[in-house]
Design a protein around this motif. Structure first.
Motif, short mmCIF file in Angstrom:
data_model
loop_
_atom_site.label_atom_id
_atom_site.label_comp_id
_atom_site.label_asym_id
_atom_site.label_seq_id
_atom_site.Cartn_x
_atom_site.Cartn_y
_atom_site.Cartn_z
N MET A 1 56.65 -12.33 66.95
CA MET A 1 56.25 -10.71 65.95
C MET A 1 55.21 -9.35 66.60
O MET A 1 55.51 -8.30 66.04
N ALA B 1 52.16 -9.18 66.07
CA ALA B 1 51.14 -9.01 64.98
C ALA B 1 49.96 -8.20 65.70
O ALA B 1 50.01 -8.00 66.81
N GLY B 2 49.86 -7.56 64.30
CA GLY B 2 48.95 -6.55 64.86
C GLY B 2 47.41 -6.06 63.79
O GLY B 2 48.39 -6.46 62.30
N ALA B 3 46.56 -5.26 63.85
CA ALA B 3 45.50 -4.98 62.84
C ALA B 3 44.83 -3.78 63.17
O ALA B 3 44.46 -4.40 64.57
N ARG C 1 55.64 -5.12 65.10
CA ARG C 1 56.09 -6.21 64.18
C ARG C 1 57.29 -6.73 64.52
O ARG C 1 58.39 -7.27 64.13
N TRP D 1 64.21 -18.94 71.60
CA TRP D 1 62.65 -19.80 72.81
C TRP D 1 61.64 -20.23 72.12
O TRP D 1 61.24 -19.68 70.83
N ILE D 2 61.30 -21.56 72.60
CA ILE D 2 59.62 -21.86 71.85
C ILE D 2 58.40 -21.35 73.40
O ILE D 2 58.93 -21.92 74.40
N PHE D 3 57.69 -20.66 72.85
CA PHE D 3 56.23 -20.32 73.63
C PHE D 3 56.28 -21.40 73.87
O PHE D 3 55.35 -21.83 73.06
N THR E 1 48.71 -15.35 49.34
CA THR E 1 49.53 -14.35 49.92
C THR E 1 50.78 -14.75 51.22
O THR E 1 50.12 -15.54 51.19
N GLY E 2 50.87 -14.06 51.35
CA GLY E 2 52.39 -13.84 52.72
C GLY E 2 51.29 -13.06 53.49
O GLY E 2 52.13 -13.05 54.16
N GLY E 3 50.77 -12.13 52.77
CA GLY E 3 50.49 -11.50 53.79
C GLY E 3 50.99 -9.79 53.53
O GLY E 3 51.66 -9.71 52.67
N PHE F 1 50.67 -6.64 49.18
CA PHE F 1 50.15 -7.53 48.73
C PHE F 1 50.66 -7.97 47.49
O PHE F 1 50.50 -8.19 46.83
N GLU G 1 58.32 -7.31 55.31
CA GLU G 1 57.83 -7.74 56.96
C GLU G 1 58.09 -8.99 57.14
O GLU G 1 58.53 -10.49 57.54
N ARG H 1 59.53 -13.01 56.34
CA ARG H 1 61.03 -13.15 56.63
C ARG H 1 61.14 -14.43 55.38
O ARG H 1 60.17 -15.11 55.49
C1 FAD Z 1 46.98 -13.65 54.40
C2 FAD Z 1 47.93 -12.69 55.74
C3 FAD Z 1 47.30 -12.04 56.72
C4 FAD Z 1 48.28 -11.06 56.74
N1 FAD Z 1 47.43 -10.14 57.99
C5 FAD Z 1 48.59 -9.97 59.19
C6 FAD Z 1 47.92 -8.19 59.94
O1 FAD Z 1 47.20 -7.58 59.40
N2 FAD Z 1 49.15 -8.23 60.87
C7 FAD Z 1 49.98 -8.65 61.62
O2 FAD Z 1 50.93 -8.76 61.56
N3 FAD Z 1 50.96 -10.26 60.69
C8 FAD Z 1 49.72 -10.06 59.98
N4 FAD Z 1 50.33 -11.37 58.66
C9 FAD Z 1 51.64 -12.33 59.07
C10 FAD Z 1 51.19 -13.39 60.49
O3 FAD Z 1 50.84 -12.21 62.13
C11 FAD Z 1 52.99 -13.88 60.39
O4 FAD Z 1 53.25 -14.99 58.93
C12 FAD Z 1 52.38 -15.20 61.46
O5 FAD Z 1 53.83 -14.99 61.81
C13 FAD Z 1 51.80 -16.12 61.44
O6 FAD Z 1 52.15 -16.86 62.55
P1 FAD Z 1 52.07 -18.68 62.72
O7 FAD Z 1 51.54 -19.52 63.57
O8 FAD Z 1 50.97 -18.56 61.98
O9 FAD Z 1 53.46 -18.48 61.28
P2 FAD Z 1 54.93 -19.71 61.46
O10 FAD Z 1 55.21 -19.45 60.57
O11 FAD Z 1 54.48 -20.72 61.87
O12 FAD Z 1 55.67 -18.78 62.91
C14 FAD Z 1 55.99 -17.87 62.18
C15 FAD Z 1 57.37 -17.44 63.18
O13 FAD Z 1 57.53 -17.94 64.33
C16 FAD Z 1 58.43 -18.98 64.60
N5 FAD Z 1 56.92 -19.62 65.46
C17 FAD Z 1 55.92 -19.83 65.51
N6 FAD Z 1 55.09 -20.84 67.14
C18 FAD Z 1 56.40 -20.34 67.91
C19 FAD Z 1 56.36 -20.68 69.11
N7 FAD Z 1 55.60 -21.24 70.08
N8 FAD Z 1 57.36 -20.18 70.26
C20 FAD Z 1 58.74 -19.26 69.50
N9 FAD Z 1 58.44 -19.25 68.14
C21 FAD Z 1 57.64 -19.76 67.10
C22 FAD Z 1 58.35 -20.08 63.90
O14 FAD Z 1 59.64 -20.74 63.26
C23 FAD Z 1 58.11 -18.69 62.66
O15 FAD Z 1 59.62 -17.95 62.15
C24 FAD Z 1 49.28 -12.08 57.87
C25 FAD Z 1 50.12 -12.91 57.32
C26 FAD Z 1 49.21 -14.11 55.79
C27 FAD Z 1 49.57 -15.04 55.07
#
Ligand code: FAD
Length: 172
Positions: free
Chosen positions: A1, A3-5, A39, A47-49, A85-87, A124, A158, A160
């Protein structure tokens, strides 16, 4: 996705990534081939990374630690990181900040059941303890409606959401 900040995103540091698809085929992609935008990436959803190579930039460990510390302090002061929170809830529309639009629409602190728009950072949504998914989703949809009425901009989720949309949630 992507991710960035704080003015940086994964695409800025990713060199390449390896994924495996459902047929067991390996795909090694260089960062530009993954079509990163805000994002989002164009990686196929099946794909699974499994690994990634990241490239940092040279600096002293003290300078890097100081940057990390400054970001942690800034985040602590501006986001409800110790609450449930979910971010970030909505993507920033081009050239705009979602939290500013939400604030302008008067949604800061707004509540629905156990869900609340954070007073600290209004992009949030917080579970104050008893929020159902429907509370959170309904509150988010209410925020979208109010922001659109006030500014003409329809915020895009943002977060999902998966599962069945609740009756109170409104249209996706
Ligand atoms: C408190 C909080 C603050 C946040 N702040 C920010 C921010 O500042 N900037 C920002 O960009 N985001 C932010 N987020 C969002 C965060 O980046 C996303 O929720 C991110 O997807 C979390 O990754 P995860 O692996 O922990 O989540 P997961 O729920 O495990 O994965 C997220 C998605 O990726 C898929 N996935 C997981 N692992 C893999 C893999 N190996 N290959 C392919 N797909 C996979 C999952 O199926 C799911 O669809 C925040 C979230 C929270 C809860």
């Amino acid at each position: 996705m992507n991710a960035g900040a704080y003015e940086a995103e994964i695409k800025d540091v990713l060199f390449d990534a390896t994924a495996i698809d459902r047929q067991g085929k390996l795909h090694i992609s260089k960062a530009p081939d993954l079509g990163f935008t805000y994002r989002h990436s164009n990686a196929p959803s099946d794909w699974i990374f499994t690994s990634a190579t990241l490239q940092g930039s040279d600096d002293s460990s003290e300078a890097i630690a100081a940057r990390m510390e400054n970001i942690a302090i800034a985040r602590e002061g501006s986001q409800p990181i110790r609450e449930r929170t979910g971010g970030s809830t909505f993507k920033n529309p081009k050239g705009q900040k979602a939290w500013e639009l939400i604030d302008r629409a008067g949604c800061r602190g707004m509540q629905r059941g156990g869900a609340q728009v954070s007073n600290t950072h209004c992009n949030f949504l917080i579970n104050t303890g008893s929020a159902t998914a429907a509370d959170l989703e309904g509150l988010g949809e209410e925020v979208r409606r109010r922001v659109e009425d006030e500014t003409g901009i329809l915020l895009e989720w943002e977060i999902r959401r998966i599962g069945v949309l609740s009756a109170v949630g409104g249209a996706l």
